[in-house]
Write an enzyme that holds these catalytic residues in place. Structure first.
Site, PDB file in Angstrom:
ATOM      1  N   GLY A 252      -3.045   9.278 -13.741  1.00  0.00           N
ATOM      2  CA  GLY A 252      -1.632   9.531 -13.495  1.00  0.00           C
ATOM      3  C   GLY A 252      -0.972   8.290 -12.956  1.00  0.00           C
TER       4      GLY A 252
ATOM      5  N   GLY B 266       2.863   6.125  -6.767  1.00  0.00           N
ATOM      6  CA  GLY B 266       4.102   5.484  -6.383  1.00  0.00           C
ATOM      7  C   GLY B 266       4.158   4.006  -6.761  1.00  0.00           C
ATOM      8  N   PHE B 267       3.043   3.353  -6.753  1.00  0.00           N
ATOM      9  CA  PHE B 267       3.071   1.897  -6.913  1.00  0.00           C
ATOM     10  C   PHE B 267       2.202   1.411  -8.054  1.00  0.00           C
ATOM     11  CE2 PHE B 267       3.864   3.313  -2.726  1.00  0.00           C
ATOM     12  CZ  PHE B 267       5.134   2.811  -2.510  1.00  0.00           C
ATOM     13  N   GLY B 268       1.909   2.310  -8.968  1.00  0.00           N
ATOM     14  CA  GLY B 268       1.142   1.904 -10.129  1.00  0.00           C
ATOM     15  C   GLY B 268       0.254   3.021 -10.616  1.00  0.00           C
TER      16      GLY B 268
ATOM     17  N   LYS C 119      -6.552   2.880  -7.794  1.00  0.00           N
ATOM     18  CA  LYS C 119      -5.106   2.718  -7.887  1.00  0.00           C
ATOM     19  C   LYS C 119      -4.821   1.243  -8.121  1.00  0.00           C
ATOM     20  CE  LYS C 119      -1.663   4.744  -5.591  1.00  0.00           C
ATOM     21  NZ  LYS C 119      -0.765   5.111  -4.487  1.00  0.00           N
TER      22      LYS C 119
ATOM     23  N   ASP D 220       6.637  10.072   2.168  1.00  0.00           N
ATOM     24  CA  ASP D 220       6.719  10.509   0.773  1.00  0.00           C
ATOM     25  C   ASP D 220       5.767  11.681   0.538  1.00  0.00           C
ATOM     26  OD1 ASP D 220       7.667  10.621  -1.772  1.00  0.00           O
ATOM     27  OD2 ASP D 220       6.476   8.943  -2.525  1.00  0.00           O
TER      28      ASP D 220
END
Ligand SMILES: *[C@@H]1O[C@H](CO)[C@@H](O)[C@H](O)[C@H]1NC(C)=O
Ligand SMILES: *[C@@H]1O[C@H](CO)[C@@H](O)[C@H](O)[C@H]1NC(C)=O
Ligand SMILES: *[C@@H]1O[C@H](CO)[C@@H](O)[C@H](O)[C@H]1NC(C)=O
Ligand SMILES: *[C@@H]1O[C@H](CO)[C@@H](O)[C@H](O)[C@H]1NC(C)=O
Ligand SMILES: *[C@@H]1O[C@H](CO)[C@@H](O)[C@H](O)[C@H]1NC(C)=O
Ligand SMILES: *[C@@H]1O[C@H](CO)[C@@H](O)[C@H](O)[C@H]1NC(C)=O
Ligand SMILES: *[C@@H]1O[C@H](CO)[C@@H](O)[C@H](O)[C@H]1NC(C)=O
Ligand SMILES: *[C@@H]1O[C@H](CO)[C@@H](O)[C@H](O)[C@H]1NC(C)=O
Length: 826
Positions: free
Chosen positions: A517, A520-522, A538, A635
């Site tokens: 998926g 937020g940052f990649g 990530k 977040d």
């Protein structure tokens, strides 16, 4: 419906001006001497002005007058003690005087008729009577200023009120039994039928009596609180309960964290034991706790060997291995007959075992025996060795001491949380296969002992951490002010560094089929290391401008955080521009995958949802309060809650979390980062964030988990309402349970559900200061719904097409629940 008004005579407001005028006339004295009796109309006031003593007339239609103590500065006249409650002064003239030998007497008609005199035999040579700042009216020796030795004191003869520091219980030497007895009515302070007293038979417990029958039982002291009052956990922030038991005395008392707080425990004229707290705004006594509260609080509603559980229907169940004694009555909701054994005990053969009843209000301990020197294992052995033993438990919640019952177990109830483990003896045939096995292999006690030992170790560790944290406060501050992301290059972190080739191999060169998926940052990839371990990688977007900073921020933070409800960082990988975080792999992906999918949501039964909520709450509490830094997630949303094999929730993505200094509670940020639908009003509009903005997001999550609907993008009957608005309108209309996801109904606990909805709504209130802190949230999730405050209207209950988001285009983001970076705030 019960009226929950306190005993003190509110009607007396009429008379109040009279009292206050007279008190201002008299000199501000706090003492009474044999030479200066107190005339009707005069008062004496304690040194710091908290309490007043004087005559009062509670019933405007009667001449009866009493000597009493009331709060000086509380605008609702509230009596805390009455000297002559059963011997009123029947006419308008009267005097309270102190005799030369230290007896207090109330006389009528110019000292000719004694209406009341203090009992007690100790005499004093130079007596003075004094009203003290804690509300105690004492007779002492004029020369003794120690305030320790009193010939007489009002706290030894309580009326219906227990003030902070007063004792409820016994002086074993003198046989003095201090208890609270309700007033007969609001206008008549004479003794009524209701009494709250400490019973010292067996393991001492507090009982509420109505005449000669029990109406409520507090359960025994468990080292921290009364076992039957889980709410005392919440108490501890304000009032600390204490239990003292020695050769001379057995009593309960409480002390205040903030001594200026005005609070009292009373028994009122309709037999409700209550704690009330005075609020200067709105100048009222507020009900903080009361008992009996619910059906299970009645004394033994489910009879011997029955368990009362409000979450069950009917509320009465039998302990495992028992069946209803009178099945017809049982089905017709009369559980008082209790339960009988399926299989008789077989004591001689030694094959009996125990079933565990967890989160229990321990059964009546009036005839149980306590041995503080025994461990749980020894307790079990002792119980097995005595053929009349029916059950055992630890005496204290920290795992020490042993209570053994040798009678039927009565008045047993369970809560969702907040109780204790109780072991009930049953015949071998009635043990579940698992329990039986462990019994035969002789390891049951070990299995039981492990959590206890673990708990103790954890406690010790947290104490050690706390001590270290306090000691290191200064250092942490310095290093934080010098906090510089440039320095965090991964070298000084005690975090495994993976090399790029390993990661490339593990993720099959970041193949699309391995992509889990988009965070937020990649993107996030699944990978399999050579040893077969699955990981989640990530990969930071190279092109992302802020990403570098936020990536390092996240890495540094996560490396320091360890909690079962936070996703664990296994390591990182830094290679030139390429930066990656390696996490444990979560086979069940994230919460949104289940929650918002109409087929998968059926897999989330109520119990799972409830535990997910509890888990997120604990994880967030850790971030806010218990970790080394105060961290605001900023977040929190369903896609950031990952689920492990057992569906335990783990909060992920601390990329935009902030380290907060100890004394900072909120900060302004120029850049608003977060996700629509989860952002609190003050954050979205003004860029002001605090732990309360996370609480707001948590509240949204709770409501989403319960309803299975997204806050944004779902349309209800009224198209102007989002989920928050919808939940709020159901709440107000009283159709509160309509919020529950239909895929859960009807198999859920209405009690738990109502509690969760209420907590959810409390968390999304418009004003940050109205929202509870996570520590309260965790406690609230474990306490009765009726005790929680009423929520106010939520912030952002209505969908606005412009409003707070005017400066950016909502459609650009609302599509896929991604983290967004919004327009510049102030
Ligand atoms: C006081 O005197 C009045 C009349 O002189 C009488 O009615 C009353 O009963 C007396 N009070 C007491 C307590 O004896
Ligand atoms: C104290 O004095 C009063 C009379 O002044 C008397 O009735 C009472 O019995 C005395 N009490 C003691 C304990 O001596
Ligand atoms: C209990 O009563 C005895 C006898 O009256 C007294 O000596 C003792 O001081 C009392 N104990 C306390 C703690 O007040
Ligand atoms: C309450 O205290 C009074 C006075 O000590 C005593 O007579 C009474 O029996 C007590 N009541 C209970 C229920 O303990
Ligand atoms: C348990 O609590 C009691 C009372 O608070 C204390 O005396 C005892 O040392 C504690 N035991 C352990 C193992 O923590
Ligand atoms: C008065 O004294 C009591 C007892 O020492 C204390 O708890 C309270 O805070 C004081 N109140 C004021 C107004 O100073
Ligand atoms: C002891 O247990 C055995 C096997 O369960 C049973 O056959 C026997 O009757 C029991 N003895 C007694 C005295 O109950
Ligand atoms: C079993 O326990 C009860 C209550 O503690 C006690 O009175 C009795 O003597 C004990 N029986 C044996 C055989 O130890």
């Amino acid at each position: 419906m019960r009226r929950l008004s306190p005993c003190p005579f509110v009607l007396l407001l009429l008379c109040a001006p009279f009292f206050f005028t007279s008190s201002s006339l008299s000199t501000a004295s706090d003492t009474l001497t044999p030479d200066s009796p107190l005339a009707d109309g005069d008062t004496i006031v304690s040194a710091n002005g908290t309490f007043v003593l004087g005559f009062f007339a509670p019933n405007p239609n009667s001449n009866n007058r009493y000597i009493g103590i009331w709060y000086n500065k509380v605008s609702v006249v509230t009596y805390v003690w009455v000297a002559n409650r059963n011997d009123p002064l029947p006419d308008l003239t009267g005097t309270l005087s102190l005799t030369a030998n230290g007896t207090l007497v109330i006389t009528a008609n110019d000292s000719t008729v004694v209406v009341w005199s203090s009992s007690g035999s100790s005499t004093t040579a130079n007596p003075v009577a004094q009203i003290l700042d804690n509300g105690n009216f004492v007779v002492k020796d004029a020369k003794d200023d120690s305030l320790q030795f009193f010939a007489l004191q009002s706290v030894d003869h309580p009326t219906d009120t227990l003030l902070p520091g007063m004792k409820l219980g016994w002086n074993l030497t003198s046989g003095l039994n201090r208890n609270l007895t309700a007033c007969a009515s609001l206008t008549d302070p004479s003794s009524g039928p209701y009494t709250l007293s400490l019973d010292i038979k067996g393991d001492p417990q507090m009982f509420l009596w109505s005449g000669s029958t029990h109406t409520w039982r507090s359960g025994p002291w468990n080292g921290e609180r009364l076992n039957g009052m889980p709410i005392m956990n919440t108490y501890r922030m304000y009032f600390k309960g204490q239990f003292v038991q020695n050769q001379d005395e057995v009593y309960l008392t409480y002390v205040l964290k903030d001594p200026s707080m005005l609070t009292r425990v009373i028994v009122n004229q309709i037999g409700s034991a209550q704690r009330l707290v005075w609020l200067d705004q709105p100048k009222q006594w507020k009900l903080f706790w009361y008992a009996p509260e619910d059906q299970c609080d009645d004394v033994s509603p489910c009879g011997p060997m029955g368990v009362c559980n409000l979450d069950d229907s009917p509320i009465c169940q039998c302990v495992q291995g028992f069946v209803p004694k009178n099945p017809t009555n049982w089905v017709l909701r009369d559980g008082t007959g209790g339960c009988i054994r399926k299989t008789p005990l077989d004591c001689r053969n030694g094959t009996d075992g125990f079933v565990l009843v967890s989160e229990a209000k321990l059964p009546d301990t009036s005839s149980s025996t306590v041995d503080m020197s025994l461990s749980l294992e020894q307790c079990r052995a002792k119980c097995l060795g005595n053929c009349s033993c029916t059950g055992y438990a630890n005496a204290y919640v920290n795992g020490t001491g042993c209570i053994i019952w040798t009678t039927q177990l009565t008045d047993l109830r369970v809560w969702a949380s907040g109780g204790q483990d109780l072991y009930v003896r049953v015949a071998a045939a009635d043990l579940s296969p698992m329990t039986k096995q462990s019994h035969h292999s002789g390891t049951a006690a070990t299995i039981i002992a492990i959590p206890v030992v673990l708990g103790t170790i954890l406690l010790l560790i947290s104490i050690a951490c706390f001590v270290r944290k306090t000691r290191r406060k200064k250092r942490v501050k310095i290093s934080k002010s010098a906090h510089n992301y440039q320095e965090a290059d991964g070298k000084d972190l005690e975090l495994p560094l993976f090399d790029l080739t390993t990661i490339v191999a593990a993720t099959d060169n970041f193949s699309a089929s391995n992509k889990l998926g988009e965070g937020g940052f990649g993107p996030v990839f699944m990978g399999t290391l050579e040893d077969g371990q699955k990981i989640a990688v990530k990969r930071l977007e190279k092109t992302s401008g802020q990403g570098g900073t936020e990536f390092r921020n996240e890495m540094e933070l996560i490396a320091k955080l360890q909690h079962r409800n936070l996703v664990r960082l296994l390591g990182c990988c830094v290679h030139g521009e390429e930066k990656m975080l390696i996490y444990e792999y979560m086979p069940n992906k994230s919460l949104d995958v289940f929650l918002f999918d109409r087929t998968k949501c059926a897999l989330l039964d109520w119990q799972t949802r409830y535990e997910v909520i509890m888990g997120i709450a604990r994880g967030l509490l850790y971030l806010h309060q218990d970790s080394r830094f105060r961290i605001i997630h900023r977040d929190l949303k369903a896609s950031n809650i990952l689920l492990d094999k057992e569906m335990n929730p783990k909060i992920s993505d601390f990329g935009i979390a902030r380290i907060f200094g100890e004394d900072e509670t909120q900060a302004n940020t120029r850049k608003v980062v977060g996700t629509y639908g989860y952002m609190s009003p003050e954050y979205a509009m003004d860029g002001v964030f605090s732990i309360k903005s996370d609480v707001f997001s948590f509240g949204v999550l709770v409501l989403e988990i319960i309803s299975g609907k997204k806050n944004r993008g779902v349309f209800f009957a009224n198209p102007d309402l989002n989920l928050l608005g919808h939940a709020w309108s159901l709440w107000k209309e009283g159709t509160r349970l309509d919020l529950i996801d239909e895929s859960v109904s009807p198999r859920y606990s209405a009690n738990e559900a109502l509690r969760c909805i209420k907590v959810g709504l409390l968390c999304v209130q418009e004003q940050p200061e109205d929202r509870p802190a996570m520590s309260s949230v965790v406690l609230m999730l474990g306490s009765a719904s009726a005790l929680l405050p009423e929520p106010k209207q939520p912030g952002f209950g209505f969908i606005s097409t412009k409003g707070p988001f005017e400066c950016s285009s909502p459609t650009a983001y609302s599509v896929n629940e991604m983290s967004v970076t919004m327009c510049e705030g102030r």
